[in-house]
Design a protein around this motif. Sequence first.
Motif, mmCIF file in Angstrom:
data_model
loop_
_atom_site.group_PDB
_atom_site.id
_atom_site.type_symbol
_atom_site.label_atom_id
_atom_site.label_comp_id
_atom_site.label_asym_id
_atom_site.label_seq_id
_atom_site.Cartn_x
_atom_site.Cartn_y
_atom_site.Cartn_z
ATOM 1 N N THR A 1 11.061 -6.396 0.443
ATOM 2 C CA THR A 1 12.501 -6.261 0.255
ATOM 3 C C THR A 1 12.850 -6.302 -1.228
ATOM 4 N N ILE A 2 14.128 -6.421 -1.501
ATOM 5 C CA ILE A 2 14.618 -6.391 -2.868
ATOM 6 C C ILE A 2 14.098 -7.574 -3.690
ATOM 7 N N VAL A 3 13.784 -8.681 -3.066
ATOM 8 C CA VAL A 3 13.337 -9.858 -3.805
ATOM 9 C C VAL A 3 11.819 -10.039 -3.767
ATOM 10 N N VAL B 1 14.533 -3.448 -13.935
ATOM 11 C CA VAL B 1 14.234 -4.844 -13.620
ATOM 12 C C VAL B 1 13.052 -4.966 -12.662
ATOM 13 N N GLN B 2 12.665 -3.899 -11.989
ATOM 14 C CA GLN B 2 11.633 -3.995 -10.966
ATOM 15 C C GLN B 2 10.294 -4.460 -11.511
ATOM 16 N N TRP B 3 9.873 -3.963 -12.669
ATOM 17 C CA TRP B 3 8.564 -4.359 -13.190
ATOM 18 C C TRP B 3 8.519 -5.858 -13.534
ATOM 19 N N PRO B 4 9.498 -6.391 -14.272
ATOM 20 C CA PRO B 4 9.424 -7.830 -14.561
ATOM 21 C C PRO B 4 9.498 -8.709 -13.306
ATOM 22 N N VAL B 5 10.209 -8.262 -12.281
ATOM 23 C CA VAL B 5 10.372 -9.095 -11.085
ATOM 24 C C VAL B 5 9.157 -8.997 -10.168
ATOM 25 N N THR B 6 8.677 -7.779 -9.893
ATOM 26 C CA THR B 6 7.612 -7.610 -8.900
ATOM 27 C C THR B 6 6.254 -7.300 -9.505
ATOM 28 N N THR C 1 6.169 2.554 -6.549
ATOM 29 C CA THR C 1 5.292 1.712 -5.736
ATOM 30 C C THR C 1 6.112 0.782 -4.852
ATOM 31 N N ASN C 2 7.147 0.170 -5.419
ATOM 32 C CA ASN C 2 8.013 -0.712 -4.622
ATOM 33 C C ASN C 2 8.685 0.043 -3.488
ATOM 34 N N TRP C 3 9.149 1.250 -3.769
ATOM 35 C CA TRP C 3 9.805 2.047 -2.734
ATOM 36 C C TRP C 3 8.819 2.412 -1.621
ATOM 37 N N ALA C 4 7.591 2.824 -2.013
ATOM 38 C CA ALA C 4 6.592 3.205 -1.013
ATOM 39 C C ALA C 4 6.225 2.012 -0.125
#
Length: 129
Positions: A124-126, A100-105, A111-114
């Motif tokens: 954050t998560i959102v 879900v990370q790619w469609p959301v962010t 990359t999101n974790w870094a």
Amino acid sequence: DGTAIADKCPGAIYPLAPPDSGFPNFFNVLAIEIVFVGLAEAYRTGLIDPIFSELSVGDANPGGRFDPLNLASASDLEELKVKEVKHCRLAMFGWAGVLVQWPVTGKGPITNWAEHVADPWHYTIVGKH
């Protein structure tokens, strides 16, 4: 990846490995996989006889015939089964988060974790705050 011929042959199935790439053809790999998985399932369900005499056809669940570490006799099997299901559900939930990370962010999970590690109060998560 077949995108070079997509405009010439819309809907055509192109092998994932181009000729002379050194990689096996997708359809050969698929055929081999179908044969071996089919044989394993036929053995598991009892359609074919076991190759080795010490193996018996039966329950392949934890504590069944596959118990190489002898965990079924060393501990409470029912408790281990419940733990296995709980860990499976957590793993599926975690994998859903990765997907879900790619469609959301608009960025991948690494990359999101870094970004979160670099600035945990704003990434954050959102998304970014």
